[in-house]
Design an enzyme around this catalytic site. Structure first.
Site, PDB file in Angstrom:
ATOM      1  N   CYS A 121       0.780   4.754  13.385  1.00 39.37           N
ATOM      2  CA  CYS A 121      -0.085   3.619  13.058  1.00 39.37           C
ATOM      3  C   CYS A 121       0.527   2.826  11.893  1.00 39.37           C
ATOM      4  O   CYS A 121       0.644   1.597  11.943  1.00 39.37           O
ATOM      5  CB  CYS A 121      -1.477   4.148  12.704  1.00 39.37           C
ATOM      6  N   CYS A 122       0.966   3.530  10.841  1.00 37.08           N
ATOM      7  CA  CYS A 122       1.592   2.851   9.687  1.00 37.08           C
ATOM      8  C   CYS A 122       2.889   2.160  10.091  1.00 37.08           C
ATOM      9  O   CYS A 122       3.199   1.071   9.594  1.00 37.08           O
ATOM     10  CB  CYS A 122       1.893   3.849   8.572  1.00 37.08           C
ATOM     11  N   CYS A 204      -5.937   1.107   3.629  1.00 37.17           N
ATOM     12  CA  CYS A 204      -6.801   0.749   4.761  1.00 37.17           C
ATOM     13  C   CYS A 204      -8.112   1.538   4.694  1.00 37.17           C
ATOM     14  O   CYS A 204      -8.142   2.676   4.213  1.00 37.17           O
ATOM     15  CB  CYS A 204      -6.105   1.088   6.072  1.00 37.17           C
ATOM     16  N   CYS A 207      -8.295   5.248   5.977  1.00 38.52           N
ATOM     17  CA  CYS A 207      -7.395   6.224   5.347  1.00 38.52           C
ATOM     18  C   CYS A 207      -7.527   6.256   3.827  1.00 38.52           C
ATOM     19  O   CYS A 207      -6.635   6.762   3.136  1.00 38.52           O
ATOM     20  CB  CYS A 207      -5.944   5.916   5.728  1.00 38.52           C
ATOM     21  N   CYS A 230       2.773   5.552   3.174  1.00 35.01           N
ATOM     22  CA  CYS A 230       2.655   4.873   4.468  1.00 35.01           C
ATOM     23  C   CYS A 230       4.012   4.723   5.146  1.00 35.01           C
ATOM     24  O   CYS A 230       4.096   4.519   6.347  1.00 35.01           O
ATOM     25  CB  CYS A 230       1.988   3.506   4.310  1.00 35.01           C
TER      26      CYS A 230
HETATM   27  S1  SF4 Z   1      -3.057   3.396   6.338  1.00 33.74           S
HETATM   28 FE1  SF4 Z   1      -4.165   4.302   8.088  1.00 33.74          FE
HETATM   29  S2  SF4 Z   1      -5.119   2.603   9.202  1.00 33.74           S
HETATM   30 FE2  SF4 Z   1      -3.591   1.726   7.757  1.00 33.74          FE
HETATM   31  S3  SF4 Z   1      -1.790   1.475   8.994  1.00 33.74           S
HETATM   32 FE3  SF4 Z   1      -1.612   3.497   8.025  1.00 33.74          FE
HETATM   33  S4  SF4 Z   1      -2.555   4.984   9.434  1.00 33.74           S
HETATM   34 FE4  SF4 Z   1      -3.119   2.894  10.117  1.00 33.74          FE
END
Ligand code: SF4
Length: 245
Positions: A121-122, A204, A207, A230
């Site tokens: 996701c990051c 975010c 998280c 991240c």
């Molecule tokens: S901090 Fe969490 S929601 Fe944001 S990009 Fe990374 S995994 Fe995704």
């Protein structure tokens, strides 16, 4: 200070860092602009260090572009702070984001990817947009500090950032938390109100958690997981992994 141009070999960086160990952020930023000109950009996540640096930038080099990574999952309070900083410091921010909407991400990778595979996701929502933003630059400025975490304890003021192929300037590398907050208070700068509610580090929404007193500054990020970063700040010499894609 003598100008140093690429290639950025180890001895050149070592000499620069020796000179900059006690330098003010102002000196480092001025050197950055003199050395890289229009090829210099700052990135911020709107944390306290970033606010201090933005104040320096607004006073001495307001033409330096400032980018932020909009994951579509930032806190509303973070967007409010961005607007306050625009108004207060006269800065305009560059928004960088993936073209993959949250809906499309869910359709392709399943719901709440941040719970199942936060690295992926990051990588999609932060690292790739940053890579794109730095593609035509030679250097970037960040607000990371040695006291943020163990993983950042050895950062230098000037580094070669291999994953992006650019030089990285960390003008607050040696600053401490108290110094940063004193500067913010002394200059009456806006900051994210969530810091007053127990969130020392804010990313975010899914998280980020509040942190009990006494825990480390980044303890609320990806709480309960081994993940600490991240991925946009990789240790010197490392590359971004493609395996998470
Ligand atoms: S901090 Fe969490 S929601 Fe944001 S990009 Fe990374 S995994 Fe995704």
């Amino acid at each position: 200070m003598e100008l140093v141009t690429a290639p950025w070999d180890h001895s050149a960086l070592r000499d620069i860092n020796v000179q900059f160990e006690h330098a003010s952020p102002r000196e480092i930023l001025l050197w950055g602009q003199e050395t890289f000109g229009d090829d210099l950009i700052m990135a911020t996540g709107f944390g306290p260090s970033g606010i201090v640096l933005m104040d320096f930038v607004s006073k001495i080099q307001p033409q330096i572009p400032i980018l932020y990574l909009d994951t579509d999952l930032l806190f509303p309070e973070t967007h409010t702070l961005r607007r306050e900083l625009e108004e207060r410091l006269g800065l305009s921010f560059q928004r960088h984001a993936t073209e993959l909407s949250l809906k499309a991400q869910e359709a392709t990778y399943g719901p709440k990817l941040w719970k199942r595979n936060p690295d992926q996701c990051c990588l999609m929502r932060k690292v790739r947009p940053l890579q794109e933003a730095l593609k035509n630059k030679r250097a970037w400025i960040t607000g990371i500090r040695r006291d943020h975490s163990k993983a950042r304890a050895h950062i230098q003021v000037v580094e070669w950032d291999d994953p992006y192929g650019v030089v990285k300037l960390n003008p607050l590398a040696y600053w401490g938390n108290d110094e940063v907050w004193s500067y913010i208070q002394l200059n009456d700068l806006p900051y994210n109100i969530l810091h007053d509610e127990g969130y020392p580090s804010i990313g975010c929404v899914p998280c980020t958690r509040s942190v009990p007193p006494g825990e480390s500054m980044r303890a609320g990020r990806w709480r309960g997981r081994e993940k600490l970063e991240c991925g946009i700040h990789k240790p010197v010499g490392s590359k971004h992994s493609e395996a998470a894609e």
